[in-house]
Design a protein around this motif. Sequence first.
Motif, PDB file in Angstrom:
ATOM      1  N   ASP A  22       0.842  -1.199   0.000  1.00  0.00           N
ATOM      2  CA  ASP A  22       0.000   0.000   0.000  1.00  0.00           C
ATOM      3  C   ASP A  22       0.872   1.242   0.000  1.00  0.00           C
ATOM      4  O   ASP A  22       1.494   1.587   1.014  1.00  0.00           O
ATOM      5  CB  ASP A  22      -0.918  -0.010   1.222  1.00  0.00           C
ATOM      6  N   GLU A  23       0.929   1.944  -1.120  1.00  0.00           N
ATOM      7  CA  GLU A  23       1.809   3.111  -1.221  1.00  0.00           C
ATOM      8  C   GLU A  23       1.316   4.296  -0.395  1.00  0.00           C
ATOM      9  O   GLU A  23       2.062   5.247  -0.170  1.00  0.00           O
ATOM     10  CB  GLU A  23       1.973   3.536  -2.670  1.00  0.00           C
ATOM     11  N   LEU A  24       0.061   4.247   0.081  1.00  0.00           N
ATOM     12  CA  LEU A  24      -0.474   5.325   0.914  1.00  0.00           C
ATOM     13  C   LEU A  24      -0.425   4.993   2.402  1.00  0.00           C
ATOM     14  O   LEU A  24      -0.942   5.741   3.224  1.00  0.00           O
ATOM     15  CB  LEU A  24      -1.918   5.640   0.511  1.00  0.00           C
ATOM     16  N   ALA A  25       0.230   3.888   2.739  1.00  0.00           N
ATOM     17  CA  ALA A  25       0.286   3.460   4.132  1.00  0.00           C
ATOM     18  C   ALA A  25       1.254   4.322   4.927  1.00  0.00           C
ATOM     19  O   ALA A  25       2.084   5.045   4.373  1.00  0.00           O
ATOM     20  CB  ALA A  25       0.693   1.992   4.214  1.00  0.00           C
ATOM     21  N   PHE A  45       1.347  17.757   7.281  1.00  0.00           N
ATOM     22  CA  PHE A  45       0.709  17.170   8.460  1.00  0.00           C
ATOM     23  C   PHE A  45       0.169  15.792   8.095  1.00  0.00           C
ATOM     24  O   PHE A  45      -1.039  15.548   8.053  1.00  0.00           O
ATOM     25  CB  PHE A  45      -0.388  18.094   8.989  1.00  0.00           C
ATOM     26  N   SER A  46       1.087  14.885   7.829  1.00  0.00           N
ATOM     27  CA  SER A  46       0.744  13.549   7.373  1.00  0.00           C
ATOM     28  C   SER A  46       1.929  12.640   7.628  1.00  0.00           C
ATOM     29  O   SER A  46       3.045  13.089   7.904  1.00  0.00           O
ATOM     30  CB  SER A  46       0.413  13.560   5.877  1.00  0.00           C
ATOM     31  N   ASP A  47       1.693  11.334   7.523  1.00  0.00           N
ATOM     32  CA  ASP A  47       2.781  10.371   7.702  1.00  0.00           C
ATOM     33  C   ASP A  47       2.765   9.308   6.605  1.00  0.00           C
ATOM     34  O   ASP A  47       3.161   8.160   6.831  1.00  0.00           O
ATOM     35  CB  ASP A  47       2.697   9.713   9.085  1.00  0.00           C
ATOM     36  N   VAL A  48       2.315   9.669   5.407  1.00  0.00           N
ATOM     37  CA  VAL A  48       2.326   8.737   4.280  1.00  0.00           C
ATOM     38  C   VAL A  48       3.780   8.463   3.892  1.00  0.00           C
ATOM     39  O   VAL A  48       4.504   9.368   3.462  1.00  0.00           O
ATOM     40  CB  VAL A  48       1.539   9.299   3.081  1.00  0.00           C
ATOM     41  N   GLY A  68      -8.981  12.278   1.403  1.00  0.00           N
ATOM     42  CA  GLY A  68      -9.573  11.704   2.602  1.00  0.00           C
ATOM     43  C   GLY A  68      -8.761  11.866   3.869  1.00  0.00           C
ATOM     44  O   GLY A  68      -8.938  11.109   4.827  1.00  0.00           O
ATOM     45  N   GLU A  69      -7.854  12.854   3.900  1.00  0.00           N
ATOM     46  CA  GLU A  69      -7.126  13.119   5.135  1.00  0.00           C
ATOM     47  C   GLU A  69      -8.091  13.519   6.249  1.00  0.00           C
ATOM     48  O   GLU A  69      -9.172  14.045   6.000  1.00  0.00           O
ATOM     49  CB  GLU A  69      -6.111  14.251   4.911  1.00  0.00           C
ATOM     50  N   ALA A  70      -7.672  13.312   7.490  1.00  0.00           N
ATOM     51  CA  ALA A  70      -8.494  13.691   8.630  1.00  0.00           C
ATOM     52  C   ALA A  70      -8.735  15.195   8.629  1.00  0.00           C
ATOM     53  O   ALA A  70      -7.863  15.973   8.231  1.00  0.00           O
ATOM     54  CB  ALA A  70      -7.820  13.263   9.928  1.00  0.00           C
ATOM     55  N   GLU A  71      -9.901  15.616   9.087  1.00  0.00           N
ATOM     56  CA  GLU A  71     -10.251  17.029   9.089  1.00  0.00           C
ATOM     57  C   GLU A  71      -9.251  17.857   9.894  1.00  0.00           C
ATOM     58  O   GLU A  71      -8.882  18.963   9.489  1.00  0.00           O
ATOM     59  CB  GLU A  71     -11.658  17.217   9.662  1.00  0.00           C
ATOM     60  N   GLU A  72      -8.775  17.318  11.012  1.00  0.00           N
ATOM     61  CA  GLU A  72      -7.818  18.057  11.830  1.00  0.00           C
ATOM     62  C   GLU A  72      -6.554  18.373  11.040  1.00  0.00           C
ATOM     63  O   GLU A  72      -6.023  19.491  11.106  1.00  0.00           O
ATOM     64  CB  GLU A  72      -7.451  17.252  13.076  1.00  0.00           C
ATOM     65  N   ALA A  73      -6.055  17.394  10.278  1.00  0.00           N
ATOM     66  CA  ALA A  73      -4.850  17.615   9.481  1.00  0.00           C
ATOM     67  C   ALA A  73      -5.088  18.669   8.414  1.00  0.00           C
ATOM     68  O   ALA A  73      -4.226  19.516   8.153  1.00  0.00           O
ATOM     69  CB  ALA A  73      -4.395  16.301   8.841  1.00  0.00           C
ATOM     70  N   LEU A  74      -6.257  18.635   7.798  1.00  0.00           N
ATOM     71  CA  LEU A  74      -6.563  19.610   6.754  1.00  0.00           C
ATOM     72  C   LEU A  74      -6.691  21.017   7.332  1.00  0.00           C
ATOM     73  O   LEU A  74      -6.236  21.995   6.715  1.00  0.00           O
ATOM     74  CB  LEU A  74      -7.846  19.212   6.030  1.00  0.00           C
ATOM     75  N   ARG A  75      -7.292  21.133   8.504  1.00  0.00           N
ATOM     76  CA  ARG A  75      -7.408  22.453   9.132  1.00  0.00           C
ATOM     77  C   ARG A  75      -6.032  22.984   9.552  1.00  0.00           C
ATOM     78  O   ARG A  75      -5.749  24.175   9.427  1.00  0.00           O
ATOM     79  CB  ARG A  75      -8.356  22.384  10.340  1.00  0.00           C
ATOM     80  N   VAL A 108       8.687  28.578   0.474  1.00  0.00           N
ATOM     81  CA  VAL A 108       8.341  27.393   1.253  1.00  0.00           C
ATOM     82  C   VAL A 108       7.077  26.762   0.680  1.00  0.00           C
ATOM     83  O   VAL A 108       6.380  27.364  -0.139  1.00  0.00           O
ATOM     84  CB  VAL A 108       8.140  27.748   2.738  1.00  0.00           C
ATOM     85  N   GLY A 109       6.792  25.532   1.120  1.00  0.00           N
ATOM     86  CA  GLY A 109       5.625  24.871   0.559  1.00  0.00           C
ATOM     87  C   GLY A 109       5.067  23.766   1.425  1.00  0.00           C
ATOM     88  O   GLY A 109       5.724  23.246   2.327  1.00  0.00           O
ATOM     89  N   THR A 110       3.840  23.407   1.114  1.00  0.00           N
ATOM     90  CA  THR A 110       3.157  22.284   1.750  1.00  0.00           C
ATOM     91  C   THR A 110       2.159  21.731   0.746  1.00  0.00           C
ATOM     92  O   THR A 110       2.103  22.186  -0.400  1.00  0.00           O
ATOM     93  CB  THR A 110       2.460  22.708   3.047  1.00  0.00           C
ATOM     94  N   GLY A 111       1.371  20.760   1.165  1.00  0.00           N
ATOM     95  CA  GLY A 111       0.373  20.190   0.267  1.00  0.00           C
ATOM     96  C   GLY A 111      -0.380  19.059   0.924  1.00  0.00           C
ATOM     97  O   GLY A 111      -0.027  18.586   2.010  1.00  0.00           O
ATOM     98  N   GLN A 112      -1.406  18.617   0.257  1.00  0.00           N
ATOM     99  CA  GLN A 112      -2.244  17.512   0.708  1.00  0.00           C
ATOM    100  C   GLN A 112      -1.533  16.197   0.434  1.00  0.00           C
ATOM    101  O   GLN A 112      -0.984  15.992  -0.651  1.00  0.00           O
ATOM    102  CB  GLN A 112      -3.579  17.559  -0.039  1.00  0.00           C
ATOM    103  N   ALA A 113      -1.514  15.284   1.414  1.00  0.00           N
ATOM    104  CA  ALA A 113      -0.819  14.010   1.238  1.00  0.00           C
ATOM    105  C   ALA A 113      -1.617  13.019   0.414  1.00  0.00           C
ATOM    106  O   ALA A 113      -1.068  12.292  -0.411  1.00  0.00           O
ATOM    107  CB  ALA A 113      -0.494  13.399   2.595  1.00  0.00           C
ATOM    108  N   LYS A 114      -2.941  13.004   0.629  1.00  0.00           N
ATOM    109  CA  LYS A 114      -3.800  12.038  -0.064  1.00  0.00           C
ATOM    110  C   LYS A 114      -5.247  12.463   0.105  1.00  0.00           C
ATOM    111  O   LYS A 114      -5.561  13.255   1.018  1.00  0.00           O
ATOM    112  CB  LYS A 114      -3.599  10.636   0.516  1.00  0.00           C
TER     113      LYS A 114
END
Length: 283
Positions: A88-91, A228-231, A181-188, A173-179
Amino acid sequence: MNVFSSPGTAAVETTASTETAELAALLERTVAAVEAAGELLRERHDVSARPGDLDEVVRAIYANDEAVMALIERPLLAARPGSRWVEDELASGLLPEGEWWVVDTAEGNINHIHGMAEWGVTATLVRANAPLLTVVHLPLTGDTYTAVRGRGAHLNGEPLRASAKTDLRAALVGTGQAKPGEAEEALRRTGASVTAMLLNALVVRVSVPATLQLVHVASGRMDAFWQFSDVRSGLLPGALLVSEAGGSVTDTRGEPWNLASADFLASASGLHTRVVDVLSDLA
């Protein structure tokens, strides 16, 4: 000068020399496998592609993954006998003991299937839950980024160095969405971090995938990236490239990063403390 070496010293030197040779050969085979996979993905790229709905998007993503997987999995497993494959590449999270291939068959797949240019193929060998070797290939430019732990990071064979900046007000600098369906807390937190960095840095990029921002950090073109992810598959290649290029890799609170960490930060070393100050206020 001492012309004699103890048996223990000789054994250590011989082991280190053997591992260096093995890793050099493994890197060569990994580059060959990743670049071959990238060529297949390039052949599948259609600049006019415009998927019409979610079902079509999902089908196109899986089609790319399956096509590339069929080409890359066997060569990489054969290149490192005893290694295993992360399915699972999104694990996320820690891996069992041993050596594991963490591969993204189409890093930036969503861009690829929409006819955009920001995508590639990555392969990272993980030993004892730390990246040992990584290859990132960008087929449309022909660029190949490589790193081996303790032996530096390179772009097409030339050494990489992270940015020398020390002033966050001058930083890109930069950031972005990991995948999806991320948790709402991470998105906020992501949204709040963008606002915080807009107030403190020069320019903020928000884009996907993570690896294509992290190669810029390793190259000194960008100054920091956080997520804010650990993929695993999106962070491991860049973590090794940035650290081997002289940058700093931690979590967003400045603690050492590993596969058990909940979030991620890679930056120019001269900016790291300031970036942590901004992001840690969001926790």
